[in-house]
Design a protein around this motif. Structure first.
Motif, mmCIF file in Angstrom:
data_model
loop_
_atom_site.group_PDB
_atom_site.id
_atom_site.type_symbol
_atom_site.label_atom_id
_atom_site.label_comp_id
_atom_site.label_asym_id
_atom_site.label_seq_id
_atom_site.Cartn_x
_atom_site.Cartn_y
_atom_site.Cartn_z
ATOM 1 N N TRP A 1 4.872 18.316 23.042
ATOM 2 C CA TRP A 1 6.237 18.039 23.487
ATOM 3 C C TRP A 1 6.185 17.210 24.495
ATOM 4 O O TRP A 1 5.499 17.281 25.416
ATOM 5 C CB TRP A 1 7.087 19.308 23.618
ATOM 6 C CG TRP A 1 7.230 20.295 22.569
ATOM 7 C CD1 TRP A 1 6.665 21.169 21.928
ATOM 8 C CD2 TRP A 1 8.488 20.114 21.586
ATOM 9 N NE1 TRP A 1 7.241 21.687 20.982
ATOM 10 C CE2 TRP A 1 8.398 21.144 20.626
ATOM 11 C CE3 TRP A 1 9.428 19.239 21.546
ATOM 12 C CZ2 TRP A 1 9.134 21.323 19.791
ATOM 13 C CZ3 TRP A 1 10.200 19.478 20.737
ATOM 14 C CH2 TRP A 1 10.108 20.127 19.623
ATOM 15 N N VAL A 2 6.938 15.905 24.395
ATOM 16 C CA VAL A 2 6.768 14.743 25.346
ATOM 17 C C VAL A 2 8.115 14.618 26.325
ATOM 18 O O VAL A 2 9.279 14.674 25.636
ATOM 19 C CB VAL A 2 6.593 13.515 24.675
ATOM 20 C CG1 VAL A 2 6.559 12.473 25.900
ATOM 21 C CG2 VAL A 2 5.296 13.544 23.928
ATOM 22 N N GLU A 3 8.248 14.718 27.546
ATOM 23 C CA GLU A 3 9.131 14.467 28.226
ATOM 24 C C GLU A 3 9.599 13.072 28.154
ATOM 25 O O GLU A 3 10.684 12.539 28.218
ATOM 26 C CB GLU A 3 9.007 15.018 29.707
ATOM 27 C CG GLU A 3 8.805 16.657 29.842
ATOM 28 C CD GLU A 3 8.744 17.069 31.355
ATOM 29 O OE1 GLU A 3 8.761 16.110 32.375
ATOM 30 O OE2 GLU A 3 8.437 18.108 31.383
ATOM 31 N N ARG A 4 8.623 12.125 28.502
ATOM 32 C CA ARG A 4 8.793 10.681 28.798
ATOM 33 C C ARG A 4 7.752 9.965 27.994
ATOM 34 O O ARG A 4 6.579 10.313 27.985
ATOM 35 C CB ARG A 4 8.749 10.242 30.376
ATOM 36 C CG ARG A 4 9.891 10.920 30.957
ATOM 37 C CD ARG A 4 9.570 11.048 32.628
ATOM 38 N NE ARG A 4 9.269 9.557 32.898
ATOM 39 C CZ ARG A 4 10.212 8.366 33.252
ATOM 40 N NH1 ARG A 4 11.470 8.673 33.154
ATOM 41 N NH2 ARG A 4 9.989 7.397 33.553
ATOM 42 N N LEU A 5 7.852 8.813 27.380
ATOM 43 C CA LEU A 5 6.842 8.123 26.613
ATOM 44 C C LEU A 5 7.095 6.640 26.760
ATOM 45 O O LEU A 5 8.345 6.247 26.303
ATOM 46 C CB LEU A 5 6.781 8.772 25.284
ATOM 47 C CG LEU A 5 5.616 8.255 24.325
ATOM 48 C CD1 LEU A 5 4.479 8.634 24.954
ATOM 49 C CD2 LEU A 5 5.987 8.976 22.868
ATOM 50 N N THR A 6 6.186 5.967 27.219
ATOM 51 C CA THR A 6 6.259 4.370 27.387
ATOM 52 C C THR A 6 6.236 3.843 25.877
ATOM 53 O O THR A 6 5.547 4.486 24.963
ATOM 54 C CB THR A 6 5.446 3.864 28.390
ATOM 55 O OG1 THR A 6 3.961 3.944 27.577
ATOM 56 C CG2 THR A 6 5.496 4.423 29.620
#
Length: 484
Positions: A80-85
């Motif tokens: 689970w990712v909060e922020r991803l470039t």
């Protein structure tokens, strides 16, 4: 490559090319400690706004329901990712990962019931096939005329006639085999005396099957009479249908223009057909203006096409699945990168939405939902194929080299249409190299899972990270540490 307990996260350097290790929560790429440290979070510096952040890992090996074969043997792991470039997500795609909302996952290829191979099309070299061109033409005719065109009616009639002929042949063959067996057992009777199949039926079927051959022979005879025998020698080398560029089929007005309706139909068309590209962002006012209209199409699609229960496709599910992306919007070379909805509007109403991610080197298709009522009015409009062609066009106009079509599932016949967007490559699950799908097909016919190790690569494999994974910082029990 990761093992997780109740509250302890440990990384094993044996699988150093795995990007999960490079995206662990609170990574500080600029200043990695070489010794074990336990700084409290309060003393950590402010996170980089363009830094990926993982909230939790899902490393279970419990099989789940498979959406392709219907069995309970689907195995994957994720995070689970909060922020991803966009750069990090591009790297993940090139290693066999894929996102669903904020959940980014990778199938356990050698164990799952239906192996999911990452597939990408070389957008600049794409040439639509004859059947794909027909799909585009049918949609255009329906938008322009509002009903079936004469060409569609003729095509439909031919298809029905050919199918009937084919069925005739099948019935004849089955009947013959059955009666032949009876003859053997009874020591023989004349086949036409013991079957209901009449000789006239054979003549009719044979006539239908030979019609194309006769036309071909007539054409060749005409060439010989006109003294153009030389054309016959090179005829096999020349394709019957010359390749057509995608711009020859659909309007070029599909350029990147956020929040603008771009007209796609002619002025005298029965329907007004437009495209609109909006950010998939719940905080964006332009996106929210069409949010509820878009949700209604999604709900109708899920309940009609996938037979979902209404309670399983509520507005919160829709928002979390397709509207709440972890991708961080960036602007590079006059292009806005991130998550978007490409909306297809007819007479001002949304009839389809293609959810896409625009990344540094590709356009990645995430999901498609459409109004089954509108698309069911026309003759075989094929919304999946049509919207995929439009997304290839958008990839070309953004000057991006690749169009990622998600996963190719050879064991699921309904997903094989992706393999007809050529030239396309499949990603090796172990080598992480790309291989021409046409060369991979024989191996997938023989076995569901393949690494394509003996098939030539179409490009260099991904570069392994130079960073020592043992020095990557981790946040364990709210305290900063590292693997070493």
């Amino acid at each position: 490559c990761l093992a997780v307990g109740r509250s302890v996260l440990s990384a094993r350097p044996a699988c150093c090319h795995c990007p999960v290790i490079l995206l662990i929560r609170k990574i500080k790429k600029s200043s990695l400690n070489t010794s074990h440290s336990t700084q409290p979070p309060s003393k950590m510096s402010t996170p980089d706004p363009l830094q990926s952040t993982i909230s939790s890992l899902d490393l279970s090996f419990s099989p789940t329901q498979c959406g392709y074969c219907g069995g309970r043997g689907s195995l994957s792991q994720g995070m689970w990712v909060e922020r991803l470039t966009v750069s990090d997500y591009q790297a993940l795609l090139d290693r066999g990962w894929r996102r669903s909302g904020r959940y980014v996952y990778k199938p356990c290829m050698s164990l799952t019931c239906c192996p999911l191979y990452t597939i990408r099309c070389k957008a600049g070299e794409y040439q639509p096939t004859k059947s794909q061109r027909k799909v585009v033409k049918r949609v255009q005719n329906f938008v322009k005329n509002g009903t079936k065109s004469k060409e569609d009616e003729v095509s439909s009639a031919k298809t029905t006639k050919n199918e009937a002929a084919s069925n005739n042949v099948d019935e004849v063959n089955k009947s013959l085999k059955r009666k032949e067996k009876e003859l053997t057992e009874e020591d023989g009777k004349e086949i036409f005396e013991t079957t209901n199949v009449k000789p006239s039926q054979f003549k009719k079927v044979e006539g239908q099957r030979k019609a194309k051959t006769l036309r071909r022979e007539k054409y060749l005879e005409k060439l010989i009479k006109s003294g153009k025998e030389g054309e016959l020698e090179g005829e096999a080398a020349v394709p019957k249908n010359k390749p057509k560029h995608i711009s020859a089929l659909i309007p070029d007005q599909n350029f990147f223009a956020l929040n603008q309706k771009i007209l796609q139909s002619e002025t005298d068309s029965s329907h007004k057909f437009e495209l609109r590209l909006v950010k998939a962002d719940l905080t964006d006012k332009h996106f929210m203006r069409s949010f509820h209209a878009s949700y209604r199409v999604y709900r109708q699609y899920q309940t009609t096409v996938h037979n979902d229960k209404p309670q399983d496709c509520g507005i919160q599910t829709f928002a979390g699945f397709l509207c709440d992306s972890p991708l961080i919007y960036e602007t590079k070379e006059n292009k806005v990168l991130g998550a978007f909805h490409q909306q297809y509007l007819v007479d001002g109403l949304i009839v389809a939405v293609g959810v896409v991610d625009i990344l540094p080197h590709s356009l990645s298709s995430v999901y498609l939902y459409y109004d089954p009522v509108w698309w069911g009015k026309g003759p075989n409009l094929s919304p999946g194929t049509y919207t995929a062609i439009r997304e290839v066009q958008l990839t070309q106009q953004l000057d991006l080299p690749f169009y990622y079509m998600g996963f190719y599932i050879h064991s699921c016949p309904k997903m094989r249409y992706k393999g007809r967007f050529l030239p396309s490559d499949l990603l090796s699950p172990t080598l992480l190299s790309w291989h021409n799908i046409e060369h991979c097909l024989p191996q997938m016919e023989a076995a569901k899972y393949s690494t394509f190790a003996d098939i030539p690569v179409t490009g260099p494999a991904i570069a392994l990270p130079s960073m020592e994974v043992g020095r990557v910082r981790l946040c364990v029990r709210d305290r900063l540490t590292c693997y070493e």
